[in-house]
Design a protein around this motif. Structure first.
Motif, PDB file in Angstrom:
ATOM      1  N   MET A   1       0.832  -1.183   0.000  1.00 14.70           N
ATOM      2  CA  MET A   1       0.000   0.000   0.000  1.00 14.70           C
ATOM      3  C   MET A   1       0.880   1.251   0.000  1.00 14.70           C
ATOM      4  SD  MET A   1      -2.941   0.909   2.691  1.00 14.70           S
ATOM      5  CE  MET A   1      -3.507   2.544   2.837  1.00 14.70           C
ATOM      6  N   SER A   2       0.592   2.183  -0.872  1.00  9.42           N
ATOM      7  CA  SER A   2       1.372   3.410  -1.002  1.00  9.42           C
ATOM      8  C   SER A   2       0.870   4.471  -0.029  1.00  9.42           C
ATOM      9  CB  SER A   2       1.262   3.929  -2.436  1.00  9.42           C
ATOM     10  OG  SER A   2       1.893   5.176  -2.536  1.00  9.42           O
ATOM     11  N   THR A   3       1.818   5.217   0.553  1.00 15.58           N
ATOM     12  CA  THR A   3       1.446   6.322   1.428  1.00 15.58           C
ATOM     13  C   THR A   3       1.606   7.653   0.705  1.00 15.58           C
ATOM     14  OG1 THR A   3       3.672   6.462   2.324  1.00 15.58           O
ATOM     15  CG2 THR A   3       2.086   5.067   3.513  1.00 15.58           C
ATOM     16  N   GLU A   4       1.947   7.619  -0.593  1.00 11.27           N
ATOM     17  CA  GLU A   4       2.098   8.846  -1.363  1.00 11.27           C
ATOM     18  C   GLU A   4       0.731   9.492  -1.567  1.00 11.27           C
ATOM     19  OE1 GLU A   4       3.914   7.488  -4.944  1.00 11.27           O
ATOM     20  OE2 GLU A   4       5.873   7.283  -4.013  1.00 11.27           O
ATOM     21  N   PRO A   5       0.681  10.837  -1.538  1.00  9.41           N
ATOM     22  CA  PRO A   5      -0.590  11.506  -1.800  1.00  9.41           C
ATOM     23  C   PRO A   5      -1.110  11.143  -3.188  1.00  9.41           C
ATOM     24  CG  PRO A   5       1.035  13.037  -0.939  1.00  9.41           C
ATOM     25  CD  PRO A   5       1.754  11.758  -1.230  1.00  9.41           C
ATOM     26  N   GLN A   6      -2.408  11.009  -3.310  1.00 13.38           N
ATOM     27  CA  GLN A   6      -3.019  10.654  -4.589  1.00 13.38           C
ATOM     28  C   GLN A   6      -3.448  11.880  -5.385  1.00 13.38           C
ATOM     29  OE1 GLN A   6      -3.137   7.318  -5.722  1.00 13.38           O
ATOM     30  NE2 GLN A   6      -1.668   7.354  -4.046  1.00 13.38           N
ATOM     31  N   ARG A   7      -3.374  13.056  -4.770  1.00 13.56           N
ATOM     32  CA  ARG A   7      -3.841  14.265  -5.434  1.00 13.56           C
ATOM     33  C   ARG A   7      -3.069  15.478  -4.919  1.00 13.56           C
ATOM     34  NH1 ARG A   7      -9.784  14.418  -4.512  1.00 13.56           N
ATOM     35  NH2 ARG A   7      -9.670  12.928  -6.167  1.00 13.56           N
ATOM     36  N   PHE A   8      -2.754  16.400  -5.830  1.00 10.10           N
ATOM     37  CA  PHE A   8      -2.135  17.682  -5.478  1.00 10.10           C
ATOM     38  C   PHE A   8      -2.820  18.772  -6.283  1.00 10.10           C
ATOM     39  CE2 PHE A   8       1.616  14.958  -4.619  1.00 10.10           C
ATOM     40  CZ  PHE A   8       1.968  15.417  -3.368  1.00 10.10           C
ATOM     41  N   GLU A   9      -2.748  20.000  -5.789  1.00  5.88           N
ATOM     42  CA  GLU A   9      -3.152  21.153  -6.591  1.00  5.88           C
ATOM     43  C   GLU A   9      -1.886  21.892  -6.993  1.00  5.88           C
ATOM     44  OE1 GLU A   9      -6.022  25.089  -6.643  1.00  5.88           O
ATOM     45  OE2 GLU A   9      -5.613  24.102  -4.730  1.00  5.88           O
ATOM     46  N   ILE A  10      -1.695  22.065  -8.309  1.00  4.86           N
ATOM     47  CA  ILE A  10      -0.543  22.791  -8.836  1.00  4.86           C
ATOM     48  C   ILE A  10      -0.983  24.219  -9.130  1.00  4.86           C
ATOM     49  CG2 ILE A  10       1.109  22.992 -10.730  1.00  4.86           C
ATOM     50  CD1 ILE A  10       0.941  19.952 -11.049  1.00  4.86           C
ATOM     51  N   LEU A  11      -0.170  25.178  -8.705  1.00  5.91           N
ATOM     52  CA  LEU A  11      -0.420  26.593  -8.944  1.00  5.91           C
ATOM     53  C   LEU A  11       0.662  27.132  -9.867  1.00  5.91           C
ATOM     54  CD1 LEU A  11      -0.970  27.638  -5.218  1.00  5.91           C
ATOM     55  CD2 LEU A  11      -2.711  26.888  -6.860  1.00  5.91           C
ATOM     56  N   LEU A  12       0.285  27.812 -10.934  1.00  4.04           N
ATOM     57  CA  LEU A  12       1.252  28.474 -11.808  1.00  4.04           C
ATOM     58  C   LEU A  12       1.260  29.952 -11.469  1.00  4.04           C
ATOM     59  CD1 LEU A  12       0.552  26.805 -15.263  1.00  4.04           C
ATOM     60  CD2 LEU A  12       2.154  26.128 -13.480  1.00  4.04           C
ATOM     61  N   VAL A  13       2.433  30.439 -11.057  1.00  2.00           N
ATOM     62  CA  VAL A  13       2.563  31.838 -10.649  1.00  2.00           C
ATOM     63  C   VAL A  13       3.752  32.466 -11.377  1.00  2.00           C
ATOM     64  CG1 VAL A  13       1.549  31.447  -8.368  1.00  2.00           C
ATOM     65  CG2 VAL A  13       3.999  31.272  -8.647  1.00  2.00           C
ATOM     66  N   PRO A  14       3.668  33.765 -11.659  1.00  2.00           N
ATOM     67  CA  PRO A  14       4.815  34.450 -12.259  1.00  2.00           C
ATOM     68  C   PRO A  14       5.939  34.549 -11.235  1.00  2.00           C
ATOM     69  CG  PRO A  14       2.943  35.959 -12.010  1.00  2.00           C
ATOM     70  CD  PRO A  14       2.516  34.619 -11.510  1.00  2.00           C
ATOM     71  N   GLU A  15       7.172  34.313 -11.693  1.00  2.00           N
ATOM     72  CA  GLU A  15       8.322  34.344 -10.775  1.00  2.00           C
ATOM     73  C   GLU A  15       8.531  35.710 -10.142  1.00  2.00           C
ATOM     74  OE1 GLU A  15      11.763  32.871 -12.797  1.00  2.00           O
ATOM     75  OE2 GLU A  15      11.123  30.804 -12.577  1.00  2.00           O
ATOM     76  N   HIS A  16       8.147  36.776 -10.820  1.00  9.18           N
ATOM     77  CA  HIS A  16       8.419  38.116 -10.299  1.00  9.18           C
ATOM     78  C   HIS A  16       7.505  38.501  -9.132  1.00  9.18           C
ATOM     79  CE1 HIS A  16       5.070  39.042 -13.034  1.00  9.18           C
ATOM     80  NE2 HIS A  16       4.851  40.077 -12.254  1.00  9.18           N
ATOM     81  N   VAL A  17       6.463  37.734  -8.870  1.00  8.26           N
ATOM     82  CA  VAL A  17       5.587  38.016  -7.729  1.00  8.26           C
ATOM     83  C   VAL A  17       6.138  37.246  -6.539  1.00  8.26           C
ATOM     84  CG1 VAL A  17       3.246  37.841  -6.810  1.00  8.26           C
ATOM     85  CG2 VAL A  17       3.597  38.347  -9.233  1.00  8.26           C
TER      86      VAL A  17
END
Length: 95
Positions: A1-17
């Motif tokens: 059985m894996s303990t790795e998360p099954q879901r993530f939320e990825i956010l794309l942000v500009p590097e300058h912020v």
């Protein structure tokens, strides 16, 4: 059985912020996507996650995006991919 998360939320942000510490700021993403584990391992050696037009290799231990395709293309220069923060943990980062 894996303990790795099954879901993530990825956010794309500009590097300058950036926040006060100079890290990219996750609270104003230009795009976000919830990705789910595919059960496969990506070319980077990390688990592969896909969803909502994004395909990512994510290190679940450090919550770092190691590789990313957005709508089939590499991430544009000047953009950073972060994993949405969890309470008490900082986000991962992909340049």
């Amino acid at each position: 059985m894996s303990t790795e998360p099954q879901r993530f939320e990825i956010l794309l942000v500009p590097e300058h912020v950036k926040n006060r510490t100079g890290a990219p700021q996750a609270d104003h993403p230009l795009r976000s996507a919830v990705v789910e584990a595919t059960g496969a391992t990506g070319a980077s050696g990390y688990p592969r996650y896909t969803g909502e037009g994004m395909e990512a290799d994510i290190d679940p231990e450090t919550r770092t995006v190691e590789a990313l395709l957005v709508d089939g293309s590499e991430l544009d220069p000047g953009m950073t991919a972060l994993i949405a923060p969890e309470a008490g943990k900082g986000p991962g980062r992909r340049q």
